[in-house]
Write a protein that holds these residues in place. Structure first.
Motif, short mmCIF file in Angstrom:
data_model
loop_
_atom_site.label_atom_id
_atom_site.label_comp_id
_atom_site.label_asym_id
_atom_site.label_seq_id
_atom_site.Cartn_x
_atom_site.Cartn_y
_atom_site.Cartn_z
N MET A 114 29.34 49.87 36.94
CA MET A 114 28.67 49.69 35.64
C MET A 114 27.56 50.70 35.41
N GLY A 115 26.80 51.00 36.45
CA GLY A 115 25.69 51.94 36.31
C GLY A 115 26.12 53.33 35.91
N ARG A 116 27.36 53.70 36.25
CA ARG A 116 27.85 55.05 35.89
C ARG A 116 28.17 55.14 34.40
N TRP A 117 28.43 53.99 33.76
CA TRP A 117 28.87 53.97 32.35
C TRP A 117 27.79 53.46 31.41
N GLY A 118 26.64 53.02 31.94
CA GLY A 118 25.60 52.49 31.07
C GLY A 118 24.73 51.52 31.83
N ARG A 119 24.46 50.37 31.24
CA ARG A 119 23.61 49.38 31.90
C ARG A 119 24.27 48.89 33.19
N PRO A 120 23.54 48.96 34.33
CA PRO A 120 24.15 48.53 35.60
C PRO A 120 24.27 47.02 35.68
N ALA A 121 25.04 46.57 36.66
CA ALA A 121 25.21 45.13 36.88
C ALA A 121 23.89 44.53 37.35
N PRO A 122 23.62 43.27 37.01
CA PRO A 122 22.38 42.62 37.48
C PRO A 122 22.33 42.56 39.00
N ASP A 123 21.13 42.61 39.55
CA ASP A 123 20.97 42.49 41.00
C ASP A 123 21.50 41.13 41.46
N GLY A 124 22.18 41.13 42.59
CA GLY A 124 22.69 39.89 43.15
C GLY A 124 23.82 39.27 42.37
N LEU A 125 24.57 40.09 41.61
CA LEU A 125 25.68 39.56 40.81
C LEU A 125 26.70 38.87 41.70
N GLY A 126 27.04 37.62 41.35
CA GLY A 126 28.05 36.88 42.09
C GLY A 126 29.40 36.96 41.42
N ASP A 127 30.34 36.13 41.88
CA ASP A 127 31.69 36.18 41.31
C ASP A 127 32.01 34.96 40.44
N ALA A 128 30.98 34.21 40.04
CA ALA A 128 31.22 33.10 39.11
C ALA A 128 31.59 33.66 37.74
N PRO A 129 32.56 33.04 37.04
CA PRO A 129 32.98 33.57 35.73
C PRO A 129 31.81 33.75 34.76
N ALA A 130 30.87 32.81 34.74
CA ALA A 130 29.74 32.92 33.80
C ALA A 130 28.87 34.14 34.14
N GLU A 131 28.66 34.40 35.42
CA GLU A 131 27.86 35.57 35.82
C GLU A 131 28.56 36.87 35.43
N GLU A 177 28.41 37.33 31.63
CA GLU A 177 27.07 37.71 31.18
C GLU A 177 26.78 39.18 31.50
N ALA A 178 27.21 39.62 32.68
CA ALA A 178 27.02 41.03 33.05
C ALA A 178 27.75 41.94 32.06
N ALA A 179 28.98 41.57 31.71
CA ALA A 179 29.75 42.37 30.75
C ALA A 179 29.09 42.33 29.38
N ARG A 180 28.59 41.15 28.97
CA ARG A 180 27.96 41.04 27.66
C ARG A 180 26.74 41.96 27.55
N LEU A 181 25.90 41.95 28.56
CA LEU A 181 24.71 42.80 28.53
C LEU A 181 25.09 44.28 28.55
N HIS A 182 26.10 44.61 29.34
CA HIS A 182 26.54 46.01 29.45
C HIS A 182 27.08 46.51 28.11
N LEU A 183 27.85 45.65 27.44
CA LEU A 183 28.51 46.09 26.20
C LEU A 183 27.58 46.05 25.00
N ARG A 184 26.59 45.15 25.02
CA ARG A 184 25.76 44.97 23.83
C ARG A 184 25.08 46.29 23.42
N GLU A 185 24.58 47.04 24.38
CA GLU A 185 23.92 48.29 24.03
C GLU A 185 24.89 49.30 23.43
N LYS A 186 26.15 49.21 23.81
CA LYS A 186 27.14 50.14 23.25
C LYS A 186 27.50 49.74 21.82
N PHE A 187 27.63 48.44 21.58
CA PHE A 187 27.90 47.99 20.21
C PHE A 187 26.79 48.44 19.26
#
Length: 491
Positions: A174-191, A194-204
């Motif tokens: 994620m950091g190579r394409w824009g906003r990096p993943a949150p620290d300590g990102l787990g594999d829960a669907p909600a996490e 949310e990581a994808a939402r934050l990453h994409l929002r700045e692009k939209f």
């Protein structure tokens, strides 16, 4: 189609590698079984499902018979609403048109959503060559792009990935394409969401150009329709100043009333939902809302050639629900990458060889990527008889014959490697026309069955390596009938 998948091996070789991957098989088995069970329950809720299926088939067949008329009506309506229509005969022309439109805006970034057509033509690669970076915004497409991967499913392009793999991709890329993943990102669907939402929002919020596909185009008003589950489509369609939609010409429907049928059958067949969470429609441009400029690129890329095939044209009814993939025993084990196309599974096995031709080893092998069990036909919401088209395309591969390529009738030569099959079919035809020879052959086979090999010799070895040869009975049926019913029984 584009050269995105050039270099892929033929289906048997690619599938052999896929079925050896235990993690891939487990991911596919879990996902496809879950989706198809939910779909079966969603479809069972409707008493008139069979009528809806027949209505969808008839609407599509009617539209395809009069495709020229409805496309011209669509162009007239889009133009009257302030949009601009571009016609693209093939992938190269479509890429030139879209690239020129983006470059003319002066932008070097675009956001994309819901467009298998742009994957089909390799648009991302064409934009990159022109110095334009394309960001996929669909969650599954984002996973594929960040993982430098290829889509493997029509509806869930990252179906071959599990949650742990997706977490690792997000952390690393994620950091190579824009906003990096949150620290300590787990594999829960909600996490992960949310990581994808934050990453994409700045692009939209930054993008000035959006590129989309469409599920349907309504000819009577020039309206395009996208159905999706995440809301990213609506962001992509409304926020940019310029919107470019690349859509296959077969996606047109005559009227809004026709659309009603597909808005019932598509969500239940694809995501097992009663209706789509987000259904976005857009018609040209408006001064107070949405993009200031709208361009519609109508893509042929082999579709009119497929339309000229009386048996194969039914593949153009496809509404990309992916129900046929989720019930296919071959797809469940081999996965989507083995098909060497953006259209995997049973529908890809008949659509890709028609759009691209059967000249390459990949496309000549696709009609054989099926057991012909018919499960794909049973679940298809527009009643595409996929097994019928598969057999039709197998005949084309083995025997050659007349086809339409780029609007011109040409005669294909038989594909290499099928000489033994042709010889076997000719021998079978001769035997069935001579009952005496057939009877003698059956008796000989019965009397020598103890000496029959467990596998076929020579070219037949590849066929019998993955199949059990059927046992020969001790007595031919004709002889059994005469023995038990008498000589005058007519056998």
């Amino acid at each position: 189609m584009s050269g995105t998948f050039v270099g892929m091996p033929a289906f048997p070789e690619a599938a052999r590698a896929a079925v050896g991957d235990a993690t891939l098989r487990a991911n596919l088995r879990h996902a496809t079984r879950t989706i198809r069970d939910k779909r079966a329950r969603a479809v069972a809720e409707l008493d008139d499902w069979a009528h809806l299926r027949e209505a969808g088939k008839r609407i599509k067949d009617h539209t395809l018979r009069h495709l020229d008329r409805y496309l011209l009506r669509l162009e007239e309506a889009v133009t009257a609403a302030g949009g601009t229509v571009h016609w693209a005969a093939d992938a190269a022309e479509a890429n030139r048109v879209v690239t020129r439109l983006v470059v003319e805006t002066g932008e070097s970034e675009v956001v994309k959503v819901k467009s298998m057509a742009t994957q089909e033509i390799g648009l991302n690669e064409a934009l990159e060559a022109a110095g334009v970076r394309a960001y996929e915004t669909d969650l599954a497409e984002l996973i594929v792009q960040l993982g430098r991967d290829r889509p493997s499913h029509i509806l869930v392009p990252a179906i071959h990935r599990n949650r742990g793999e997706i977490r690792d991709v997000f952390r690393a890329e994620m950091g190579r394409w824009g906003r990096p993943a949150p620290d300590g990102l787990g594999d829960a669907p909600a996490e992960l969401a949310e990581a994808a939402r934050l990453h994409l929002r700045e692009k939209f919020l930054r993008a000035k150009v959006g590129i989309s596909g469409a599920n349907f185009m309504v000819a009577e008003t020039g309206t395009l329709v996208v159905v999706e589950s995440e809301g990213n489509g609506r962001m992509c369609l409304t926020l940019p100043e310029t919107l470019i939609s690349v859509v296959g010409i077969e996606k047109v429907v005559p009227t809004w009333r026709d659309l009603e049928v597909f808005l019932q059958t598509l969500p239940r067949s694809s995501t097992a939902e009663r209706m789509n969470p987000y259904t976005s429609t857009w018609t040209g441009t408006a001064d107070s809302d949405g993009p200031r400029a709208f361009h519609l690129v109508l893509l042929d890329n082999g579709r009119t050639d497929a339309l000229a095939d009386e048996v194969g044209r039914q593949a153009l009814r496809c509404i990309r629900c992916s129900a046929c993939l989720n019930v296919c025993p071959v797809y469940e084990r081999a996965g989507g990458h083995a098909y060497g196309s953006v259209y995997p599974g049973p529908i890809g096995a008949i659509l890709s060889p028609q759009l691209r031709g059967t000249a390459s080893e990949v496309d000549a092998s696709l009609p054989y990527a099926s057991t012909l069990c018919g499960a794909c036909y049973e679940v298809c919401p527009v009643a595409i008889d996929i097994p019928e088209v598969l057999v039709h395309l197998r005949e084309r591969v083995v025997e050659g014959g007349e086809v339409t390529r780029r609007g011109v009738r040409v005669r294909l030569r038989p594909a290499k490697g099928h000489a033994a099959e042709r010889a076997a079919m000719r021998a079978a035809r001769w035997v069935f026309r001579h009952p005496g020879a057939l009877r003698a052959g059956q008796r000989l086979a019965s009397r020598t069955r103890a000496a029959h090999p467990r596998t076929l010799p020579g070219p037949g070895r590849a066929w019998s390596a993955t199949r059990d040869l059927p046992p020969v009975p001790a007595e031919p049926f004709r002889d059994w009938w005469r023995r038990t019913r008498g000589e005058g029984s007519g056998a």
